[in-house]
Design an enzyme around this catalytic site. Structure first.
Site, short mmCIF file in Angstrom:
data_model
loop_
_atom_site.label_atom_id
_atom_site.label_comp_id
_atom_site.label_asym_id
_atom_site.label_seq_id
_atom_site.Cartn_x
_atom_site.Cartn_y
_atom_site.Cartn_z
N HIS A 182 9.85 -30.72 41.02
CA HIS A 182 8.72 -30.56 41.94
C HIS A 182 8.63 -31.83 42.77
O HIS A 182 8.43 -32.93 42.25
CB HIS A 182 7.41 -30.33 41.18
CG HIS A 182 6.25 -30.06 42.09
ND1 HIS A 182 5.85 -28.79 42.44
CD2 HIS A 182 5.41 -30.91 42.74
CE1 HIS A 182 4.82 -28.86 43.26
NE2 HIS A 182 4.53 -30.14 43.46
N CYS A 183 8.74 -31.67 44.08
CA CYS A 183 8.76 -32.83 44.99
C CYS A 183 7.38 -33.02 45.60
O CYS A 183 6.92 -32.15 46.37
CB CYS A 183 9.81 -32.63 46.08
SG CYS A 183 9.93 -34.03 47.21
N PRO A 184 6.68 -34.12 45.32
CA PRO A 184 5.36 -34.33 45.93
C PRO A 184 5.44 -34.58 47.43
O PRO A 184 4.48 -34.33 48.15
CB PRO A 184 4.83 -35.55 45.18
CG PRO A 184 6.04 -36.27 44.68
CD PRO A 184 7.05 -35.21 44.39
N ASN A 187 5.28 -31.22 48.71
CA ASN A 187 4.19 -30.42 48.16
C ASN A 187 4.71 -29.03 47.79
O ASN A 187 4.04 -28.00 48.00
CB ASN A 187 3.03 -30.29 49.15
CG ASN A 187 1.77 -29.77 48.50
OD1 ASN A 187 1.55 -29.96 47.30
ND2 ASN A 187 0.93 -29.09 49.27
#
Length: 375
Positions: A182-184, A187
């Site tokens: 999951h890449c912040p 998002n």
């Protein structure tokens, strides 16, 4: 006399009998306490026993509140991270157009002007396209109906079918097909349908930052020296103003445009160099994973599986790896030679091979995959 002796002997026998009875009762009470203790301990172990329990599981349980906090913070701050990426990238583009492009048009030769205009705009288009596609494209989720899939496991968290290479994202609270992480900064999860967009964005952003750092090195040195001169002249001006007489005048100062120009060039070079180092390392890591036909999650799983099989004298083979070259062709969706231009060097919204539910042999692979285990 004899009656007294007999009475004393009877009293002594009664006393000994009482002592033995008390000792037996005491021993019986101790045995009952021990039995209750062992029974309670057995019940507790039977309720909490798990053959997979080890130190890592205990640490994960202790850090579960921290994981929960990180997941929720990442979920809510994802929009802030996306806005930060867009803001920083827009500031660099604005500095290039306002400050550097007029200087390039005035001082460079026509050949170098054409090169900078062509490469710079091509790189910018590739960055914007792949970032937009990475944040707007769904990574892919398995269907909720159990009848649609056969031979798959069930996710323990969302109680839904879990195909091969699918993992549950605690931030999105959903299972993701071929989940990488999951890449912040997006998002969004990086999965089956947007993995190529994510890697292409990292690659072209790194190339653009390296291009700006190399091209602006001389300008950065001149701007940094000019800023140092500005600081020195400002100090001299303050000293002169403090000791000013009628025949002394303060030294000339830089204009606002000159200050803004030099500081913008320094800001551009420092930011691009920092991003090139950090994002370049991430891009190389993902390039190595793609070469091996793995995701970030599968890297850790395969490493543990390799160690487990190594103890049994067996060799682990990744069933989703088709060889280094074919792995790149499958990842980029290159089925024929012209796709290197239309799908890699130009913006392309083509879908990846397969649906993410099953992993059949892609048509671009020239050889069969290796078996999962080899003795």
């Amino acid at each position: 006399m004899r009656s007294r002796q007999r009475m004393f002997a009877a009293v002594m026998r009664l006393l000994l009998k009482c002592l033995r009875l008390g000792r037996r009762r005491r021993f019986k009470l101790v045995r009952q306490v021990e039995q209750l203790w062992h029974y309670g301990h057995l019940c507790l172990r039977s309720l909490l026993y798990n053959s997979f329990t080890n130190g890592d599981v205990v640490l994960d349980s202790l850090f579960e509140p921290i994981y929960w906090l990180v997941d929720h913070v990442t979920r809510w701050f994802g929009v802030v991270f996306v806005a930060l990426v867009i803001g920083l990238t827009s500031s660099i583009v604005a500095i290039v157009y306002i400050c550097l492009l007029p200087l390039i048009l005035q001082t460079y030769t026509p050949a170098w002007i054409c090169w900078h205009l062509a490469y710079g705009h091509w790189n910018l288009i590739m960055i914007v396209f792949h970032y937009y596609m990475a944040i707007t494209t769904s990574p892919g989720h398995p269907p909720q109906a159990k009848d649609d899939l056969t031979g798959v496991s069930i996710c323990r968290k969302c109680i839904a079918p879990k195909p091969a290479r699918t993992h549950h994202c605690s931030i999105c609270n959903r299972c993701v097909l071929k989940m990488d992480h999951h890449c912040p900064w997006l998002n969004n999860c990086v999965g089956h349908y947007n993995h190529r967009y994510f890697f292409s964005f990292c690659l072209f952003m790194t190339m653009g930052c390296i291009y700006c750092s190399i091209s602006g090195w001389e300008m950065f040195r001149d701007a940094y020296a000019a800023i140092e001169r500005m600081k020195l002249l400002e100090k001299e001006r303050l000293q002169v103003a403090a000791n000013q007489t009628y025949y002394q005048t303060p030294p000339p100062t830089f204009s606002f445009h000159q200050r803004a120009f030099h500081k913008s060039v320094v800001y551009l070079w420092v930011l691009c160099s920092s991003v090139a180092l950090a994002l370049g390392a991430l891009t190389l890591w993902h390039a190595a994973l793609i070469t091996r036909g793995e995701t970030s999650i599968e890297r850790h799983i395969n490493k543990k599986e390799k160690q487990r099989l190594q103890k049994k004298g067996k060799v682990f083979r990744n069933p989703y790896s088709y060889g280094s070259w074919d792995n790149w062709k499958v990842f980029l969706g290159v089925d024929m030679p012209r796709h290197w231009l239309t799908r890699v060097l130009l913006p392309s919204p083509h879908l990846p091979h397969g649906t993410g539910l099953s992993w059949d042999l892609p048509p671009c692979v020239t050889k069969q995959r290796a078996p999962l285990l080899a003795i």
